[in-house]
Design a protein around this motif. Structure first.
Motif, PDB file in Angstrom:
ATOM      1  N   GLU A 428      52.989  14.889 -53.318  1.00  0.00           N
ATOM      2  CA  GLU A 428      51.538  14.887 -53.478  1.00  0.00           C
ATOM      3  C   GLU A 428      50.845  14.597 -52.150  1.00  0.00           C
ATOM      4  O   GLU A 428      49.800  15.184 -51.844  1.00  0.00           O
ATOM      5  CB  GLU A 428      51.122  13.845 -54.521  1.00  0.00           C
ATOM      6  CG  GLU A 428      51.606  14.122 -55.942  1.00  0.00           C
ATOM      7  CD  GLU A 428      50.982  15.372 -56.536  1.00  0.00           C
ATOM      8  OE1 GLU A 428      50.058  15.937 -55.932  1.00  0.00           O
ATOM      9  OE2 GLU A 428      51.449  15.796 -57.613  1.00  0.00           O
ATOM     10  N   CYS A 429      51.432  13.711 -51.347  1.00  0.00           N
ATOM     11  CA  CYS A 429      50.856  13.409 -50.029  1.00  0.00           C
ATOM     12  C   CYS A 429      50.893  14.645 -49.127  1.00  0.00           C
ATOM     13  O   CYS A 429      49.926  14.934 -48.402  1.00  0.00           O
ATOM     14  CB  CYS A 429      51.613  12.254 -49.371  1.00  0.00           C
ATOM     15  SG  CYS A 429      51.354  10.642 -50.152  1.00  0.00           S
ATOM     16  N   VAL A 430      52.010  15.370 -49.160  1.00  0.00           N
ATOM     17  CA  VAL A 430      52.147  16.585 -48.352  1.00  0.00           C
ATOM     18  C   VAL A 430      51.132  17.636 -48.803  1.00  0.00           C
ATOM     19  O   VAL A 430      50.471  18.282 -47.977  1.00  0.00           O
ATOM     20  CB  VAL A 430      53.592  17.128 -48.439  1.00  0.00           C
ATOM     21  CG1 VAL A 430      53.667  18.527 -47.824  1.00  0.00           C
ATOM     22  CG2 VAL A 430      54.549  16.185 -47.726  1.00  0.00           C
ATOM     23  N   ASN A 431      50.982  17.819 -50.101  1.00  0.00           N
ATOM     24  CA  ASN A 431      49.972  18.745 -50.621  1.00  0.00           C
ATOM     25  C   ASN A 431      48.575  18.378 -50.145  1.00  0.00           C
ATOM     26  O   ASN A 431      47.768  19.232 -49.759  1.00  0.00           O
ATOM     27  CB  ASN A 431      49.992  18.752 -52.147  1.00  0.00           C
ATOM     28  CG  ASN A 431      51.125  19.604 -52.689  1.00  0.00           C
ATOM     29  OD1 ASN A 431      51.622  20.484 -51.996  1.00  0.00           O
ATOM     30  ND2 ASN A 431      51.544  19.340 -53.920  1.00  0.00           N
ATOM     31  N   ASN A 432      48.295  17.062 -50.183  1.00  0.00           N
ATOM     32  CA  ASN A 432      46.973  16.590 -49.771  1.00  0.00           C
ATOM     33  C   ASN A 432      46.726  16.859 -48.290  1.00  0.00           C
ATOM     34  O   ASN A 432      45.635  17.269 -47.887  1.00  0.00           O
ATOM     35  CB  ASN A 432      46.845  15.088 -50.069  1.00  0.00           C
ATOM     36  CG  ASN A 432      45.463  14.553 -49.772  1.00  0.00           C
ATOM     37  OD1 ASN A 432      44.506  14.899 -50.439  1.00  0.00           O
ATOM     38  ND2 ASN A 432      45.360  13.723 -48.748  1.00  0.00           N
ATOM     39  N   VAL A 433      47.758  16.638 -47.475  1.00  0.00           N
ATOM     40  CA  VAL A 433      47.630  16.893 -46.028  1.00  0.00           C
ATOM     41  C   VAL A 433      47.358  18.368 -45.771  1.00  0.00           C
ATOM     42  O   VAL A 433      46.490  18.734 -44.969  1.00  0.00           O
ATOM     43  CB  VAL A 433      48.911  16.432 -45.293  1.00  0.00           C
ATOM     44  CG1 VAL A 433      48.912  16.924 -43.852  1.00  0.00           C
ATOM     45  CG2 VAL A 433      49.013  14.916 -45.312  1.00  0.00           C
ATOM     46  N   ILE A 434      48.105  19.222 -46.454  1.00  0.00           N
ATOM     47  CA  ILE A 434      47.965  20.672 -46.229  1.00  0.00           C
ATOM     48  C   ILE A 434      46.600  21.183 -46.689  1.00  0.00           C
ATOM     49  O   ILE A 434      45.936  21.959 -46.001  1.00  0.00           O
ATOM     50  CB  ILE A 434      49.102  21.423 -46.949  1.00  0.00           C
ATOM     51  CG1 ILE A 434      50.445  21.088 -46.294  1.00  0.00           C
ATOM     52  CG2 ILE A 434      48.867  22.928 -46.928  1.00  0.00           C
ATOM     53  CD1 ILE A 434      51.647  21.615 -47.048  1.00  0.00           C
ATOM     54  N   GLU A 435      46.152  20.713 -47.863  1.00  0.00           N
ATOM     55  CA  GLU A 435      44.957  21.279 -48.478  1.00  0.00           C
ATOM     56  C   GLU A 435      43.650  20.635 -48.024  1.00  0.00           C
ATOM     57  O   GLU A 435      42.609  21.285 -48.009  1.00  0.00           O
ATOM     58  CB  GLU A 435      45.073  21.165 -50.005  1.00  0.00           C
ATOM     59  CG  GLU A 435      46.219  21.990 -50.589  1.00  0.00           C
ATOM     60  CD  GLU A 435      46.376  21.745 -52.083  1.00  0.00           C
ATOM     61  OE1 GLU A 435      45.490  21.083 -52.671  1.00  0.00           O
ATOM     62  OE2 GLU A 435      47.384  22.215 -52.659  1.00  0.00           O
ATOM     63  N   HIS A 436      43.670  19.339 -47.636  1.00  0.00           N
ATOM     64  CA  HIS A 436      42.391  18.651 -47.429  1.00  0.00           C
ATOM     65  C   HIS A 436      42.242  17.931 -46.085  1.00  0.00           C
ATOM     66  O   HIS A 436      41.114  17.692 -45.653  1.00  0.00           O
ATOM     67  CB  HIS A 436      42.175  17.599 -48.533  1.00  0.00           C
ATOM     68  CG  HIS A 436      42.297  18.140 -49.922  1.00  0.00           C
ATOM     69  ND1 HIS A 436      41.385  19.029 -50.458  1.00  0.00           N
ATOM     70  CD2 HIS A 436      43.232  17.931 -50.897  1.00  0.00           C
ATOM     71  CE1 HIS A 436      41.742  19.341 -51.691  1.00  0.00           C
ATOM     72  NE2 HIS A 436      42.873  18.688 -51.986  1.00  0.00           N
ATOM     73  N   SER A 437      43.333  17.591 -45.437  1.00  0.00           N
ATOM     74  CA  SER A 437      43.225  16.615 -44.347  1.00  0.00           C
ATOM     75  C   SER A 437      42.722  17.166 -43.017  1.00  0.00           C
ATOM     76  O   SER A 437      42.148  16.436 -42.222  1.00  0.00           O
ATOM     77  CB  SER A 437      44.592  15.961 -44.118  1.00  0.00           C
ATOM     78  OG  SER A 437      45.481  16.876 -43.514  1.00  0.00           O
ATOM     79  N   GLN A 438      42.974  18.463 -42.761  1.00  0.00           N
ATOM     80  CA  GLN A 438      42.688  19.061 -41.444  1.00  0.00           C
ATOM     81  C   GLN A 438      43.459  18.320 -40.343  1.00  0.00           C
ATOM     82  O   GLN A 438      43.012  18.219 -39.198  1.00  0.00           O
ATOM     83  CB  GLN A 438      41.191  19.041 -41.140  1.00  0.00           C
ATOM     84  CG  GLN A 438      40.335  19.800 -42.147  1.00  0.00           C
ATOM     85  CD  GLN A 438      38.855  19.725 -41.829  1.00  0.00           C
ATOM     86  OE1 GLN A 438      38.472  19.499 -40.684  1.00  0.00           O
ATOM     87  NE2 GLN A 438      38.028  19.916 -42.852  1.00  0.00           N
TER      88      GLN A 438
END
Length: 509
Positions: A428-438
């Protein structure tokens, strides 16, 4: 009662023919405090008659009984407004409280100040027979001389209220013990009072201790009873003694009453606060028990939800492998055979080649999705190899994000439930980094300690939106929260030069 109290007062003359310990005033104060208003006129007439008879019986050199009847009426009438206010205030208070005790003492003393103040200002009663330079001193003496009677009446009033509300039943042992203590205390007072002036001075100081001790040893009522008993014994011993001796004991008698009342009030308030705390503590224990049960229920529900999710992901992964994977494999095989067909034109061969490329891409995506749903390598290679290998790094690299890690190899010793939970959290952290973090970089720390697992995942992106931190979690973060709830872990989200996810999980032995 007026006649009895007033007659007794003449045995305590602190200034001959001018000032006595005026016991009736305390009786007046409590009488009007408890009587309904409709009985006040009758009480005033009765008090006036009793006072007049007392002056007649004493053979007053200043007033006959009729004049003192009218004087008593005047004194009582000036007291009534103060009593009326005290009555209204006491009705709003719990009678068994320090505030109620202080209120009664304050208004009791104020009633004396009011009635004697009128005569001081109007130069009536005995003030018209006193030299001008001695009037204020006599005014103070009249106030102080009434305090023993006021405080005695208030003490008796509180004992009466306690008796009315108490459920305590006196046993023979309690009565015998009370009598022994009373006899011992009375003997001590009589002996020290009779020996000498020095022993009387010692007695004045020593008598404070029994009041405090009885209150501490027994209930709050013992403070008032001991103060009342001590002063009654002293009043018997001081009857018809010299004014000098009365003046010497006067502040101590007032002090004993005040110590008894205030000590009782403090103990009452302490007991009330303690009982309230005990009640709240019981309520808190009950609420804590309810919350614990609710937490266990939520934990069980979270475990069931996660278990169902894992089963569904496993089934979907298996279906992808069995159905879609096999169909795509068959399609690839058919395309390969089609490529060998010599009747195809150049244009047809080009189209078949593009179809083969698309098929390979679909197969690759299906393969990635299958393993993203249920990574077999966690079971085959272990959690440490999964987190540090190409599974996440390849996906992040494809999105231009550098991936670094510090993962303890001992995580492979954990049970399957915790390993899958850690994998899902990182996923979930990896998904969040890819999709939202820039972000351009992200890092994972995973270490095991004696009884706890600490997982930290952070990046150098724009961080969490404040609304995400302030509101209930949703999406992938909600999934992480569910894992924490199911495993009794802790989750912390913060922004520290990017997004930071910190997780603690207990190790089940």
């Amino acid at each position: 009662m007026e006649f009895s109290f007033f007659t007794a007062s003449f045995g305590y003359s602190v200034v001959t023919d001018f000032a006595i310990w005026y016991f009736p005033l305390g009786f007046h104060f409590i009488l009007f405090l408890v009587l309904p208003f409709k009985f006040w006129p009758t009480a005033l007439i009765a008090l006036g008659i009793g006072a007049g008879l007392t002056m007649y019986n004493q053979g007053s050199i200043y007033y006959d009984w009729l004049k003192h009847f009218l004087l008593t009426l005047t004194i009582s009438i000036h007291t009534l407004p103060v009593v009326f206010i005290a009555q209204k205030m006491i009705q709003k208070l719990d009678i068994f409280s320090l505030k109620a005790i202080v209120t009664l003492v304050l208004f009791g003393m104020l009633s004396r100040l009011t009635n004697i103040g009128f005569h001081f200002l109007s130069n009536t009663s005995v003030y018209d027979k006193i030299p001008v330079n001695e009037k204020f001193g006599m005014f103070l003496q009249h106030n102080i001389a009434a305090y023993p009677g006021i405080l005695m009446a208030i003490s008796v009033y509180f004992l009466y209220q306690w008796y009315r509300h108490s459920t305590l039943k006196f046993t023979r042992n309690m009565l015998a013990s009370t009598i022994r203590l009373a006899v011992a205390l009375t003997t001590l007072i009589v002996l020290l009072f009779s020996i000498s002036v020095t022993s009387q001075n010692i007695l004045q100081l020593v008598l404070i201790l029994p009041i405090i001790w009885f209150g501490y040893r027994y209930r709050w009522v013992a403070s008032i009873v001991s103060a009342l008993w001590i002063n009654l014994v002293l009043l018997v011993l001081l009857y018809n003694t010299s004014p000098e001796q009365l003046v010497a004991f006067q502040p101590f008698i007032v002090c004993y009453f005040l110590i008894g009342l205030v000590t009782a009030g403090l103990q009452i308030d302490h007991n009330t606060i303690y009982e309230s705390l005990q009640k709240h503590q019981t309520q808190l224990k009950f609420k804590y028990h309810e919350l614990s049960q609710t937490k266990q229920q939520l934990q069980s529900m979270a475990k069931e939800i996660i278990a169902v999710q894992e089963i569904e992901k496993k089934n979907v992964s298996q279906e992808l492998h069995d159905d879609v994977g096999q169909n795509i494999t068959a399609l690839r095989l058919a395309i390969t055979m089609l490529e060998k067909n010599e009747k195809l034109t150049v244009q047809d061969k080009h189209s078949v080649h593009e179809l083969k490329i698309m098929t390979d891409e679909i197969y690759s995506n299906a393969y990635d999705l299958m393993y993203w749903l249920r990574p077999r390598m966690v079971d085959d290679l272990g959690l440490s190899a999964t987190l540090t290998g190409h599974f996440f790094s390849l996906k992040l690299t494809q999105n231009n994000i550098e991936y670094s890690h510090q993962v303890s190899t001992s995580v492979d010793q954990l049970n399957d439930t915790i390993k899958i939970a850690i994998f899902r959290i990182v996923q979930e952290c990896v998904n969040n980094v890819i999709e939202h973090s820039q972000a351009t970089q992200c890092h994972i720390n995973l270490h095991l300690y004696a009884s706890i697992i600490k997982l930290e995942f952070f990046d150098n992106g724009i961080g969490f939106n404040q609304n995400i931190l302030d509101q209930p979690l949703r999406g992938g973060l909600f999934n992480i929260h569910n894992n924490m709830l199911a495993l009794n872990g802790k989750l912390s989200l913060s922004n520290e030069e990017g997004a930071r996810v910190y997780v603690e999980l207990p190790i089940e032995r």
